[in-house]
Design an enzyme around this catalytic site. Sequence first.
Site, PDB file in Angstrom:
ATOM      1  N   ASP A  90      28.046   2.966 -25.053  1.00 21.96           N
ATOM      2  CA  ASP A  90      29.320   2.329 -25.395  1.00 21.96           C
ATOM      3  C   ASP A  90      29.713   2.710 -26.816  1.00 21.96           C
ATOM      4  O   ASP A  90      28.870   2.848 -27.688  1.00 21.96           O
ATOM      5  CB  ASP A  90      29.218   0.804 -25.262  1.00 21.96           C
ATOM      6  CG  ASP A  90      30.605   0.153 -25.255  1.00 21.96           C
ATOM      7  OD1 ASP A  90      31.117  -0.143 -24.158  1.00 21.96           O
ATOM      8  OD2 ASP A  90      31.195  -0.028 -26.351  1.00 21.96           O
ATOM      9  N   CYS A 121      43.116  -4.023 -19.166  1.00 24.30           N
ATOM     10  CA  CYS A 121      42.963  -5.429 -19.565  1.00 24.30           C
ATOM     11  C   CYS A 121      43.766  -5.723 -20.823  1.00 24.30           C
ATOM     12  O   CYS A 121      44.095  -6.859 -21.113  1.00 24.30           O
ATOM     13  CB  CYS A 121      41.503  -5.762 -19.792  1.00 24.30           C
ATOM     14  SG  CYS A 121      40.508  -5.427 -18.333  1.00 24.30           S
TER      15      CYS A 121
END
Lengths: 76, 76, 339, 339
Positions: C55, C181
């Site tokens: 990530d 999102c």
Amino acid sequence: MNKVMFFAHLRDAVGEESVSVDLTGKTIAEAKAILSEQYGVNLDSVMAAVNEEFASDEDVLSDGDVVAFIPPVSGG
Amino acid sequence: MNKVMFFAHLRDAVGEESVSVDLTGKTIAEAKAILSEQYGVNLDSVMAAVNEEFASDEDVLSDGDVVAFIPPVSGG
Amino acid sequence: MDDRYSRQILFSPIGKSGQDKLGSKHVLMIGAGALGSGNGEVLTRAGVGKLTIVDRDYVEASNLQRQQLYTEEDVREKLPKAIAAEKRLRAINSEIEIVPIVGDASPDILEELVVDVDLILDATDNFETRMAINDISQKYKIPWIYGACVGSFGMSFTIIPGKTPCLNCLLKRIPIQGMTCDTGGIIGPAVQMVIAHQSAEVLKILVEDWEAVRDSFASFDLWRNQYTSMKMGKAKDPGCLSCGDLREYPYLDKENLSRSTVLCGRDTVQIRPPRQSELNLADLADQLVRLGYVVKANPYLLSVEMDEQRVVLFKDGRGLVHGTKDMSQARSIYQRLLG
Amino acid sequence: MDDRYSRQILFSPIGKSGQDKLGSKHVLMIGAGALGSGNGEVLTRAGVGKLTIVDRDYVEASNLQRQQLYTEEDVREKLPKAIAAEKRLRAINSEIEIVPIVGDASPDILEELVVDVDLILDATDNFETRMAINDISQKYKIPWIYGACVGSFGMSFTIIPGKTPCLNCLLKRIPIQGMTCDTGGIIGPAVQMVIAHQSAEVLKILVEDWEAVRDSFASFDLWRNQYTSMKMGKAKDPGCLSCGDLREYPYLDKENLSRSTVLCGRDTVQIRPPRQSELNLADLADQLVRLGYVVKANPYLLSVEMDEQRVVLFKDGRGLVHGTKDMSQARSIYQRLLG
């Protein structure tokens, strides 16, 4: 003829996801008794759905109805 | 006639979960063009399903087919 | 901790032999946001032997509403997500191996990381990375599991090389301006639902119960009470450039990647999307204003303030991220807006 | 933490006004096991104003595989689940009120706790407590959400007094010998799937989006890729003793509860089930042996060793829990075996 589907541990007990049985004209209570006898499963307190709609013990099955038995489970 | 279902933001754009449109004989690509025009939605890169089966742009619709448009989303 | 997996071993499709298999397998998880933190926790608790987590972001306050490994303390410390995830996962299960990698999941990095990996779990937030995962999966014959959500809507699809269609068969090209999102909002339950589907598929594949693997594309909307399974057999495209007879793995080719360039002396990174496309700037501006951002737009470009950075988006999809020289950070910000 | 709920506010069925409503609501959650820890986390992250958590157990190693708030440290400290849950939830969101209660959710306690509660969330592991919740829900007109899982199978149903059928309409009486996680095993993804359904329903009800509330009974099997929605309109029974015209709330009546008695001088608690019933001791013995317990059985009784306790079950459902004088602990052990 009727398609009868079993969920959760009922499926394991019966050994198949669904079976074909002629239950035309029988009530759900009668169908439960017949299937319990035939497959050795306990359908006491198991919910029944006919064509994806909740059915009570007194409801009568028609030819072609799809019956599902869904056992309420308690884990959480 | 055909039932056409829209999922996710397409549903918001169209304002309804499903609409009835006659798309018999049209390809998916043609159906997309017609619906884009009619409802002002972008169906570019949107997946189409016919009777719950993936359909490609060239597939031809029959009367009564249920068409669903499912937009791939990227959030995660 | 004896007894730790007793309830999972009791589940007969796993059993003792399945538990041993889980403990010997290696999952590469791309992303440690909502889907990554949730899937990471399920797999860590289930006893998957090794979990590599990639990530590029750090924990922010707006993550806490749905990203289940992180706390207010992680936000205050601005911990990288991969590191914060590792910390919590170790406290949950000290008996498995967790390898955090802070960085971009570029095709080069993916090719390095994929050695000895049994499964790739998609927990990323953009289609460019997913298309690279898809090509890597085909090239090295490693299953991967697509999952995504926005609002109350989500989806999952399991891709087994040589058996199922691949993501490129389904989409043909990278969708531009997908809902994210950051533009469509998201609720926790939709995240949990995707995690449920993805993590179940991981367990099936790792215990090698191939018959149980889902062959349909599942999508659902928890607010609208919809659930649909789309059969996918017909989707397989023999001409697909990722999984077909004459495959080229197009998304591993640098020419087709979005290109980011640090603009000399300007504290700005420029990002070019992988394909020429026309952004609907008016729609995007509306969404961003609803989200509470300060947005300025004209017919040619749109400018949006994002914390320390300002992003300018052009109609052709090109973006300028002002206020940073960090290409990975700039790509993250760009993809948050455009998916 | 500004910005904390930004992605949830952006979801239009919630929005700013929905977020304010969430912050003003009180959820009573019964149970802090698998469903309780997961739902508790989703609701805490979502910003529900007050969460009361009732649980009688402490954290054990076999919980870690699926109970998402707990760590190895909690197991070593043998923390009560309600306390361990509170600790983690506070680290996640210090801005909401969390009230942990270590104890049995008896009808008396439920009646005390239900004051000012907007919704009861079922995260318990037995039907006796669920039937009491169901009666309390009808008596005080408070919605509740049934959820349960075992193996890869799970289900959820939303019960709105005055509108939907209630659990007693569906089941008529308490099922005995239901599958439990201690007898049928459980996988994390099934837990997540139930949490997704339950927590989505909580959000809909708390933001008062009554049209969105699910009116069907959802059940699914993640390993077998099944999902089914059963319409429930016809299930409402006007003669139901819990929600019908002549209601008696039978499960709040002490006569109908399982009765536990400490047997004088014997370090043993005796438990009698709420209704006379015949246990299938042979089947139960098989399940427990598969789980790895030491079991002795004859046609009249079955004896099973459980950590420090020994449980003897009789054909009529009566149980003796040897090795404790703690009635709450004894009931917990008994219900783990029989659901």
